[in-house]
Design an enzyme around this catalytic site. Structure first.
Site, short mmCIF file in Angstrom:
data_model
loop_
_atom_site.label_atom_id
_atom_site.label_comp_id
_atom_site.label_asym_id
_atom_site.label_seq_id
_atom_site.Cartn_x
_atom_site.Cartn_y
_atom_site.Cartn_z
N ARG A 51 0.86 -1.19 0.00
CA ARG A 51 0.00 0.00 0.00
C ARG A 51 0.89 1.24 0.00
O ARG A 51 0.63 2.22 -0.70
CB ARG A 51 -0.95 0.01 1.21
CG ARG A 51 -1.64 1.35 1.41
CD ARG A 51 -2.88 1.30 2.31
NE ARG A 51 -2.78 0.38 3.43
CZ ARG A 51 -2.07 0.58 4.54
NH1 ARG A 51 -1.37 1.68 4.69
NH2 ARG A 51 -2.06 -0.33 5.49
N TYR A 103 -17.02 17.11 -14.07
CA TYR A 103 -17.33 15.68 -14.14
C TYR A 103 -18.33 15.28 -13.03
O TYR A 103 -18.16 15.69 -11.88
CB TYR A 103 -16.03 14.88 -14.01
CG TYR A 103 -16.23 13.39 -13.99
CD1 TYR A 103 -16.63 12.70 -15.12
CD2 TYR A 103 -16.04 12.66 -12.82
CE1 TYR A 103 -16.83 11.33 -15.10
CE2 TYR A 103 -16.23 11.29 -12.78
CZ TYR A 103 -16.63 10.62 -13.93
OH TYR A 103 -16.84 9.27 -13.88
N ASP A 175 -8.04 18.81 -14.05
CA ASP A 175 -8.33 17.44 -14.44
C ASP A 175 -8.04 17.35 -15.94
O ASP A 175 -8.80 17.86 -16.75
CB ASP A 175 -9.79 17.12 -14.12
CG ASP A 175 -10.16 15.68 -14.44
OD1 ASP A 175 -9.50 15.07 -15.31
OD2 ASP A 175 -11.12 15.16 -13.84
N LYS A 200 -9.17 6.34 -18.91
CA LYS A 200 -9.56 6.85 -20.22
C LYS A 200 -8.39 6.72 -21.20
O LYS A 200 -7.95 5.63 -21.46
CB LYS A 200 -10.07 8.28 -20.06
CG LYS A 200 -11.02 8.47 -18.85
CD LYS A 200 -12.33 7.71 -18.98
CE LYS A 200 -13.16 7.65 -17.70
NZ LYS A 200 -13.45 8.91 -17.06
C1 PLP Z 1 -13.79 9.29 -15.75
C2 PLP Z 1 -13.41 10.61 -15.24
C3 PLP Z 1 -13.10 10.80 -13.89
C4 PLP Z 1 -13.20 9.70 -12.86
O1 PLP Z 1 -12.27 8.69 -13.09
P1 PLP Z 1 -12.52 7.16 -12.69
O2 PLP Z 1 -11.28 6.50 -13.15
O3 PLP Z 1 -13.76 6.70 -13.38
O4 PLP Z 1 -12.68 7.13 -11.20
C5 PLP Z 1 -12.72 12.07 -13.50
N1 PLP Z 1 -12.64 13.10 -14.37
C6 PLP Z 1 -12.95 12.95 -15.67
C7 PLP Z 1 -12.86 14.12 -16.58
C8 PLP Z 1 -13.34 11.71 -16.15
O5 PLP Z 1 -13.66 11.57 -17.44
#
Ligand code: PLP
Length: 387
Positions: A51, A103, A175, A200
């Protein structure tokens, strides 16, 4: 490898990934392991418990830090795990400024988790710099922003927005999930922290969930490391391996994502059954000029409004074959979804329409299949829907 010596196409393949010292194995081993032998009590060789640290994770953290040209990187078991770690910095009474189209998971974290700890959030239109400035209070500690945003691909001026945060001694976080470091480097534009959903484009194959935080600030990194270990939303070694496998091809994948998305956006813009197209690469997109300045290309995400009803738009997303009906984005395969009954269903209809998210809005994550197959697929689905 020294970061600034190589271009991103080279760093994505090599950064953080020296051949294994013991065996010469080229690829980072999957260290499926929870604990580590100590040579004496407290005398370990860099790792004591997975961890706290795991060598596969260390390699991924080094790789991602290099992609964002950051000094430090931390990985998490999901994008939300990464975002939550930033919010762990906040104390009761602190105030946050963020986008009104942030988001959905981030919105939920602010309004349904952190609200009970007395963290206040103001949601503003981030394309309006005066609105950002006006939202700041004495207690504002954090500016959280996304660009391009979901699903209308609004563009926020990173340099100007982070300068506002700076002037108020607040931390700015971008982000960068939609753009990826291949297209946009927020730290160079003034952001303190970059956050990612590795699920993504960075993972890129829709086979892993993960998150990351990158920064040049050693104090912030140390605090992120503390929360990473104390809270425990850490990724397993196999997940880290999958993301490392993904990042190697990020530049070539992104080139094709962008090329296909641009072709589809141009095609949709000319289509008689389409009312509007939201793609920052189009000259009439309101954020086009800022995007052209702060991004190297315009990405693989776009939305369009069908000249039809909610039901007809539903038919389009049901009828496509190359585009799979699913949430999420950023994988090699094309995905299609309808925000009104899916990703944005939680927003009341009036509010949703006011934000420009019409009933017939369709969002696509343009994959890297042949663009002619993508175009033919959209055409047959639209024809069927409007029959
Ligand atoms: C998918 C997404 C998240 C969250 O990520 P996870 O891996 O699903 O927890 C946060 N910000 C954006 C812009 C996203 O597309």
């Amino acid at each position: 490898m020294e970061d600034d010596q190589f271009r991103i196409e080279t760093r994505s393949i090599h950064a953080g990934q020296e051949p294994d010292e013991e065996t010469g194995a080229l690829m980072t081993p999957i260290h499926a392991n929870s604990t580590y032998e100590q040579d004496g009590p407290g005398d370990h060789r860099g790792y004591e418990y997975s961890r706290t640290g795991n060598p596969t994770r260390t390699d991924l953290e080094a790789n991602l830090a290099s992609l964002e040209m950051a000094d430090y990187g931390r990985c998490f078991s999901s994008g939300m795990g990464a975002i939550n770690t930033v919010l762990n910095l906040l104390e009761t009474g602190d105030h946050v400024v963020t986008g009104n189209d942030v988001y959905g998971g981030t919105h939920r974290l602010f309004t349904q988790v952190y609200d009970q700890y007395g963290i206040e959030v103001t949601f503003v239109d981030m394309t309006d710099l005066e609105a950002i400035e006006a939202a700041f209070q004495d207690s504002t500690e954090l500016l959280w922003l996304e660009t391009p945003t979901n699903p209308l691909m609004s563009i926020v001026d990173i340099e100007s927005a982070t300068a506002i945060a700076d002037a108020h001694d607040a931390i700015s976080v971008i982000d960068n999930t939609f753009a990826t470091p291949y297209l946009q480097q927020p730290l160079e534009l003034g952001a303190d922290v970059v956050s990612h959903s590795l699920t993504k484009y960075l993972g890129g194959h829709s086979d892993v969930v993960g998150g990351a935080l990158l920064t040049n600030d050693p104090d912030l990194d140390e605090r992120f490391g503390f929360y990473q270990n104390a809270v425990g939303a850490t990724p397993g070694p196999f997940d880290c391996f999958l993301v490392l496998r993904g990042t190697k091809t990020l530049p070539v994948r992104m080139d094709r994502h962008c090329e296909n998305a641009r072709t589809i956006a141009d095609w949709l813009a000319e289509h008689p059954a389409v009312d509007a197209v939201y793609y920052p690469g189009l000259a009439d997109h309101p954020g086009h000029e800022i995007a052209a300045r702060q991004m190297d290309d315009f990405g693989g995400m776009l939305s369009f409004e069908l000249d039809g009803t909610l039901e007809q738009a539903s038919t389009v997303v049901e009828e496509t074959e190359v585009f799979t009906l699913a949430e999420s984005l950023g994988g090699v395969e094309s995905l299609i979804e309808q925000p009104a009954p899916m990703t944005h269903a939680a927003i009341p209809r009036e509010e949703r329409l006011e934000a420009g998210l019409t009933d017939s809005l369709i969002r696509v994550s343009v994959g890297i299949e042949h663009v002619d197959d993508q175009l033919a697929d959209l055409e047959q689905a639209i024809e069927t829907a409007l029959e």
